[in-house]
Design a protein around this motif. Sequence first.
Motif, PDB file in Angstrom:
ATOM      1  N   SER A 159       0.844  -1.177   0.000  1.00 46.72           N
ATOM      2  CA  SER A 159       0.000   0.000   0.000  1.00 46.72           C
ATOM      3  C   SER A 159       0.890   1.242   0.000  1.00 46.72           C
ATOM      4  CB  SER A 159      -0.894  -0.016   1.240  1.00 46.72           C
ATOM      5  OG  SER A 159      -1.464   1.261   1.425  1.00 46.72           O
ATOM      6  N   SER A 161       0.044   4.298  -0.314  1.00 48.72           N
ATOM      7  CA  SER A 161      -0.485   5.418   0.477  1.00 48.72           C
ATOM      8  C   SER A 161      -0.133   5.252   1.960  1.00 48.72           C
ATOM      9  CB  SER A 161      -2.002   5.512   0.295  1.00 48.72           C
ATOM     10  OG  SER A 161      -2.603   4.294   0.693  1.00 48.72           O
ATOM     11  N   GLU A 162      -0.071   4.002   2.411  1.00 49.39           N
ATOM     12  CA  GLU A 162       0.307   3.797   3.808  1.00 49.39           C
ATOM     13  C   GLU A 162       1.816   3.666   3.958  1.00 49.39           C
ATOM     14  OE1 GLU A 162      -1.963   0.538   5.517  1.00 49.39           O
ATOM     15  OE2 GLU A 162      -3.719   1.254   4.417  1.00 49.39           O
ATOM     16  N   GLY A 163       2.484   3.749   2.827  1.00 49.95           N
ATOM     17  CA  GLY A 163       3.942   3.799   2.894  1.00 49.95           C
ATOM     18  C   GLY A 163       4.638   2.477   3.125  1.00 49.95           C
ATOM     19  N   TRP A 164       4.057   1.387   2.642  1.00 44.69           N
ATOM     20  CA  TRP A 164       4.796   0.137   2.762  1.00 44.69           C
ATOM     21  C   TRP A 164       4.551  -0.741   1.540  1.00 44.69           C
ATOM     22  CZ3 TRP A 164       2.413  -4.657   2.840  1.00 44.69           C
ATOM     23  CH2 TRP A 164       1.022  -4.657   3.045  1.00 44.69           C
ATOM     24  N   HIS A 165       5.462  -1.631   1.300  1.00 47.40           N
ATOM     25  CA  HIS A 165       5.265  -2.610   0.234  1.00 47.40           C
ATOM     26  C   HIS A 165       5.863  -3.948   0.664  1.00 47.40           C
ATOM     27  CE1 HIS A 165       9.245  -0.816  -0.617  1.00 47.40           C
ATOM     28  NE2 HIS A 165       9.575  -2.059  -0.900  1.00 47.40           N
ATOM     29  N   CYS A 222       8.532  -5.879   9.433  1.00 44.17           N
ATOM     30  CA  CYS A 222       8.808  -4.770   8.522  1.00 44.17           C
ATOM     31  C   CYS A 222      10.156  -4.146   8.841  1.00 44.17           C
ATOM     32  CB  CYS A 222       7.745  -3.681   8.648  1.00 44.17           C
ATOM     33  SG  CYS A 222       6.102  -4.204   8.146  1.00 44.17           S
ATOM     34  N   CYS A 224      12.216  -0.385   8.236  1.00 41.70           N
ATOM     35  CA  CYS A 224      12.040   1.012   7.831  1.00 41.70           C
ATOM     36  C   CYS A 224      13.147   1.467   6.889  1.00 41.70           C
ATOM     37  CB  CYS A 224      12.085   1.913   9.065  1.00 41.70           C
ATOM     38  SG  CYS A 224      10.589   1.845  10.036  1.00 41.70           S
ATOM     39  N   LYS A 234       8.331   1.525   4.201  1.00 43.02           N
ATOM     40  CA  LYS A 234       8.591   0.274   4.902  1.00 43.02           C
ATOM     41  C   LYS A 234       8.532  -0.902   3.937  1.00 43.02           C
ATOM     42  CE  LYS A 234       5.573   0.606   8.338  1.00 43.02           C
ATOM     43  NZ  LYS A 234       4.843   0.256   9.577  1.00 43.02           N
TER      44      LYS A 234
END
Length: 366
Positions: A159, A161-165, A222, A224, A234
Motif C-alpha cells: 500500500s 499510500s500507507e507507505g509500505w510494500h 517490517c 524502515c 517500509k
Amino acid sequence: AEPWGAPALPSACRGCLEPAVRRLTRPVRRWLGVAPFGAPEKLGCAALPLSGRQQELCRRKPHLLPSIGEGARLGIQECRSQFRHERWNCLLAAAAAPAPVPAPGAGPLFGYELSSGTKETAFIYAVMAAGLVHSVTRSCSAGNMTECSCDTTLQNGGSASEGWHWGGCSDDVQYGMWFSRKFLDFPIRNTTGKESKVLLAMNLHNNEAGRQAVAKLMSVDCRCHGVSGSCAVKTCWKTMSSFEKIGRLLKDKYENSIQISDKIQRKMRRRDKDQRRIPIRKDDLLYVNKSPNYCVEDKKLGIPGTRGRECNRTSQGAGGCNLLCCGRGYNTHVVRHVERCECKFIWCCYVRCRRCESMTDVHTCK
Ligand SMILES: *[C@@H]1O[C@H](CO)[C@@H](O)[C@H](O)[C@H]1NC(C)=O
Ligand SMILES: *[C@@H]1O[C@H](CO)[C@@H](O)[C@H](O)[C@H]1NC(C)=O
Ligand SMILES: *[C@@H]1O[C@H](CO)[C@@H](O)[C@H](O)[C@H]1NC(C)=O
C-alpha cells in the motif's frame, strides 16, 4: 477429583498394539525414528526407518531429506521442552535412545503414547506435523528447493499510500503444508474395527491441527527506510513464528483438547452430549481416551513413572513436588557446585578468577 490415585488405563487401549492400530501409527512412528540420525542426508533415504510411501516420497525429493530429519528433531525437542515439568515429559522411548533403530512394528517402543488415543497422542501428532511444515518451509525460503521458494504472490503488492510494500522473502507455508500432508496423512483403506477407525480419524485431525497452528501464527515483519530512520517507506514480509511459539500454542490446545466419542458416525462428535452443538474446529486437538496419571512405572506400556524426577519444592504447579511426585513425597540432596567467579581482566591479556563453591538443595520424587 484427586490428581493422583490408581493409574487409570484407558479401557479402549486394550487393543493398542493390534496390528491395525500399529499400521495406523506407522507413519509417525517410523519418522520419529529418523530423529536420532545426525545427518540423514549423508545416509540417503533407504537407510532411514521410513514407511513405504515415505521412502518413495523421500526418493522423489531427496533434497528434502535434511528437512525431514530437522522436522522430526524440531517436533521432538519442542514436545520435551513444553512438557519438561509435567508427569508425562514426552520421553518417547525409541526417540530418546539413539540407534539401533527399532525393528518395524517392535513391541511397545513408541507404543503407548502413539497409539493410546489420549491427549498426549494428540499433542505428539500435532507437534510433529507442525515441525515438518516449519522445517520444509524454512528450506523453501532459504532457496534450497526447486519446487518452492518465497511467497511470490506478494511481490509488488502493498500500500503506497500507507507507505509500505511487500519485499524480501515471505515464508510460503503452502508447500510445507502440502508436504507434511503427503508425508504423514496416510489413508488406511482396509482399517477394520471401530477403534482403529476412530484413532485414525483422530490422528489425521490432529496432524492438520498442528499445521494450522503454523499457518495461524504467521506474522508480518517490517523494516524502515527513509532519511535517518524516518520510516517514510517500509518493506514488509510474512514470516513464520518461532517453533517455540507454535509449541506454546499447541500446548494450550492440548490443555483445552476435546474428547470425542468412540462411536464413529458420519463425522466425529464430542463425547459430552451437552456440548455437541459446539462445532469442532480444525485447529482443536481431539482425543478419545482418558490419560493414565503417569505416576507409576509401567514397563509394559513404556511409562517410566515420576520416581527420581527432579521437582520444585515451592511450586504449586505441574513441576512442583506435590503434583509431580503424586503425593509420595520427595528426597532432598545437597549438591555442591564449583564455578569460576569474581573474574578480573588483567592487562594484558588474561583473566583471573576465584573458585566459588555453592550448595543447592535438589529435590527428587520418591
Ligand atoms: C540450505 O542448503 C545449505 C547447503 O546445502 C545448508 O547448509 C542449509 O542448512 C540449508 N538451509 C535450510 C534452511 O534448509
Ligand atoms: C483391501 O481390501 C480389498 C477388498 O476387501 C482387497 O482387494 C485389497 O487387497 C485390500 N488391500 C490391502 C492393502 O490389504
Ligand atoms: C520453583 O518455583 C517457584 C515458584 O513457581 C519459582 O519462582 C522458582 O524459580 C522455581 N525454581 C526452580 C529452580 O525452577
